[in-house]
Design a protein around this motif. Sequence first.
Motif, short mmCIF file in Angstrom:
data_model
loop_
_atom_site.label_atom_id
_atom_site.label_comp_id
_atom_site.label_asym_id
_atom_site.label_seq_id
_atom_site.Cartn_x
_atom_site.Cartn_y
_atom_site.Cartn_z
N PHE A 156 0.89 -1.37 0.04
CA PHE A 156 -0.08 0.07 0.11
C PHE A 156 0.66 1.33 0.02
O PHE A 156 1.95 1.25 0.46
CB PHE A 156 -0.96 -0.12 1.28
CG PHE A 156 -1.91 -1.09 1.33
CD1 PHE A 156 -3.08 -0.98 0.62
CD2 PHE A 156 -1.80 -2.35 1.93
CE1 PHE A 156 -4.08 -1.87 0.61
CE2 PHE A 156 -2.74 -3.07 2.05
CZ PHE A 156 -3.68 -3.06 1.50
N PRO A 157 0.30 2.21 -0.45
CA PRO A 157 1.22 3.72 -0.26
C PRO A 157 1.28 3.98 1.00
O PRO A 157 0.39 3.82 1.82
CB PRO A 157 0.29 4.71 -1.02
CG PRO A 157 -1.02 4.10 -1.24
CD PRO A 157 -0.80 2.48 -1.07
N VAL A 158 2.50 4.73 1.52
CA VAL A 158 2.46 5.15 2.77
C VAL A 158 2.24 6.64 2.74
O VAL A 158 2.84 7.52 2.19
CB VAL A 158 4.06 4.89 3.22
CG1 VAL A 158 4.38 5.33 4.69
CG2 VAL A 158 4.41 3.39 3.06
N ILE A 159 1.35 6.90 3.64
CA ILE A 159 0.96 8.40 3.98
C ILE A 159 1.92 8.94 5.03
O ILE A 159 1.88 8.51 6.28
CB ILE A 159 -0.42 8.59 4.07
CG1 ILE A 159 -1.11 8.00 3.14
CG2 ILE A 159 -0.72 10.03 4.61
CD1 ILE A 159 -2.74 8.06 3.27
N ARG A 160 2.67 9.83 4.86
CA ARG A 160 3.59 10.47 5.82
C ARG A 160 2.84 11.89 6.64
O ARG A 160 1.76 12.33 5.94
CB ARG A 160 4.92 10.89 5.43
CG ARG A 160 5.44 9.43 4.97
CD ARG A 160 6.85 9.61 4.94
NE ARG A 160 7.65 8.57 4.71
CZ ARG A 160 7.75 7.57 3.54
NH1 ARG A 160 7.53 8.30 2.59
NH2 ARG A 160 8.44 6.42 3.73
N ARG A 161 3.51 12.51 7.52
CA ARG A 161 2.84 13.63 8.02
C ARG A 161 2.75 14.59 7.19
O ARG A 161 1.67 15.52 6.90
CB ARG A 161 3.85 14.23 9.19
CG ARG A 161 3.49 13.72 10.60
CD ARG A 161 2.08 14.22 10.94
NE ARG A 161 1.60 13.76 12.13
CZ ARG A 161 0.48 13.84 12.57
NH1 ARG A 161 -0.47 14.31 11.88
NH2 ARG A 161 0.04 13.34 13.93
N GLY A 162 3.64 14.91 6.21
CA GLY A 162 3.43 15.96 5.36
C GLY A 162 2.58 15.85 4.15
O GLY A 162 2.15 16.78 3.36
N ALA A 164 -0.50 14.78 3.85
CA ALA A 164 -2.14 14.94 3.65
C ALA A 164 -2.47 16.38 4.08
O ALA A 164 -1.90 16.89 5.07
CB ALA A 164 -2.83 13.98 4.48
N PHE B 121 1.71 2.62 7.63
CA PHE B 121 1.11 3.23 6.29
C PHE B 121 0.50 4.64 6.57
O PHE B 121 0.21 5.33 5.78
CB PHE B 121 -0.15 2.54 5.84
CG PHE B 121 0.36 1.22 5.41
CD1 PHE B 121 1.23 0.96 4.40
CD2 PHE B 121 -0.01 -0.15 5.98
CE1 PHE B 121 1.72 -0.18 3.57
CE2 PHE B 121 0.54 -1.10 5.59
CZ PHE B 121 1.48 -1.34 4.36
N ASN B 161 5.96 18.32 9.99
CA ASN B 161 6.65 18.11 8.86
C ASN B 161 8.18 18.04 9.13
O ASN B 161 9.02 18.70 8.12
CB ASN B 161 6.26 19.11 7.79
CG ASN B 161 6.48 18.40 6.48
OD1 ASN B 161 6.69 17.56 6.27
ND2 ASN B 161 5.97 19.44 5.39
#
Lengths: 164, 185
Positions: A156-162, A164, B121, B161
């Motif tokens: 799956f794609p990884v969603i990081r803090r920056g 979204a 994820f 960030n």
Amino acid sequence: MSTETTQQIEQRIAGCTVSEFRGQARVVVPCEAIHEALTLLKNECGFDLLVEITCVDYLNFRDATDRFGLVYLLANSATNERIILRTYVNEPDPSVPTATDLWRGANWMEREVFDMYGINFAGHPDLRRILMPEEFTAFPLRKDYPMQGRGERHNFPVIRRGDA
Amino acid sequence: MSQVDLPDDVVITKLDELASWCRKNSLWPMPFATACCGIELMATGASRHDLARFGAEVFRFSPRQCDLMIVAGRVAMKMLPVMQRIWQQMHEPKWCISMGACASTGGVFDTYAVVQGIDRFIPVDMYIPGCPPRPEQLIQAIMDLQEKIQREGTLDGKEFNTSQRQQTKRALTELPIMGQSTVIR
């Protein structure tokens, strides 16, 4: 279990074997005759309820000669009798005729068996996966599929803090 | 230079700390409850444990109105895209609590269908151990999260960030799968 039913099956379906275990009749039917046997049981013996369709993978099972054992559980709602119908299918093309023309409820049960074991139900109106995601390619309840999967659960794609 | 006396009802603070103080005391949780941890989550919100004491009682079932996602329960691989979508629909600033063993690590469900930790994820701020955790543990996590928000929160949310935080997440995604020799795709 009434002996008439088992006698009728033995006479009408060639190559079937009937046995009994703890008062429950078990009929093993050749793969070609499964639809004929289901039709006979439903239309002439009063087994009007299809309780469940399920499957067993006999890969590496002791003394097993066939790969997949398909199991149909039927019930007679008038007499409360139950009967277990079994048939064996093999690779490379494990395929049996669908039972959706007899019981509409067979639709999702056959989809589940297809999803988990990859058994093709010929003539099924909508043979898609029902539990696993559509893009899944394996058949996870086959014995040659590793329990932890082949990495699908981490693809799956990884969603990081920056993000979204 | 002359000293100016402040009246008793005036407090001097930093804007960052004021913003963090406002945020930490009105967390609106998004209950992403998929299993038995969800029952404990409901118990935490109910009268006996009373999450309202910490300003986090307003459970909303729309991600647009929430700023704290509580993932309570195992996440199946079919559910993960849904969870990511909900996380992306929440407005910044937002936080995430991974509640229970299954959400944090996959728990006992080490199978093809269950994601082995949601932090692979999506970003996670607090982890709660337990199977399922007691409501007190969830309350402790919320209190710890409040402290974290107060400590590192900023007015414009630039703490979300940092490159350092992203490095740790990348390391988590590259863990090998148990029983598999190949690295994940």
